[in-house]
Design a protein around this motif. Sequence first.
Motif, PDB file in Angstrom:
ATOM      1  N   CYS A  29      11.243   4.735   3.629  1.00 49.43           N
ATOM      2  CA  CYS A  29      10.474   5.855   4.189  1.00 49.43           C
ATOM      3  C   CYS A  29       9.407   6.321   3.199  1.00 49.43           C
ATOM      4  N   LYS A  30       9.793   6.467   1.938  1.00 49.03           N
ATOM      5  CA  LYS A  30       8.853   6.916   0.906  1.00 49.03           C
ATOM      6  C   LYS A  30       7.724   5.923   0.700  1.00 49.03           C
ATOM      7  N   ALA A  31       8.024   4.635   0.851  1.00 49.82           N
ATOM      8  CA  ALA A  31       7.023   3.591   0.628  1.00 49.82           C
ATOM      9  C   ALA A  31       6.124   3.374   1.842  1.00 49.82           C
ATOM     10  N   GLY A  32       6.389   4.080   2.938  1.00 54.95           N
ATOM     11  CA  GLY A  32       5.546   3.958   4.125  1.00 54.95           C
ATOM     12  C   GLY A  32       5.896   2.789   5.021  1.00 54.95           C
ATOM     13  N   ARG A  33       7.113   2.268   4.905  1.00 55.14           N
ATOM     14  CA  ARG A  33       7.526   1.143   5.746  1.00 55.14           C
ATOM     15  C   ARG A  33       8.235   1.591   7.018  1.00 55.14           C
ATOM     16  N   VAL A  34       8.434   2.894   7.186  1.00 56.76           N
ATOM     17  CA  VAL A  34       9.000   3.450   8.415  1.00 56.76           C
ATOM     18  C   VAL A  34       7.956   4.394   8.997  1.00 56.76           C
TER      19      VAL A  34
END
Length: 137
Positions: A29-34
């Motif tokens: 989530c933090k890495a922008g993959r969700v």
Amino acid sequence: MPEKEKLRIDKYLWAIRIFKTRTLAAEACKAGRVKLDGNNTKPSHEVKVGERYQIAKGPERKVILVSGLLENRVDAKKAVDYYEDITPVEQTTTFKSMFHAPVLKRDRGTGRPTKRDRRETDELKDTFFDKPEEEEH
């Protein structure tokens, strides 16, 4: 399993077995993959029934629709009841086609490849990954 009204996205993705640990779900989530409707989500985002999430997990891309909230992790057969995988067929087949590439192995103990071996390997790779050329009429 009891359903909750408020549930974090990282806990939900862990509970439905998309990610192995809750920490991995939070990091994704933090890495922008969700993403929710194309926008990044925080691990603390509250999941609601009917929302559609795009999840990138390595080379695999999934689109899931939330059909129920699940607080605790359950076995895979039960977890499927709480989400609907609506990934387009094109994305599913491209992920699976990655595994049809040739696996080039050398016998153990044969030493380093010679220049001739390397050229043969490169030629094999080039012919496999090239698209078939169309004949001109």
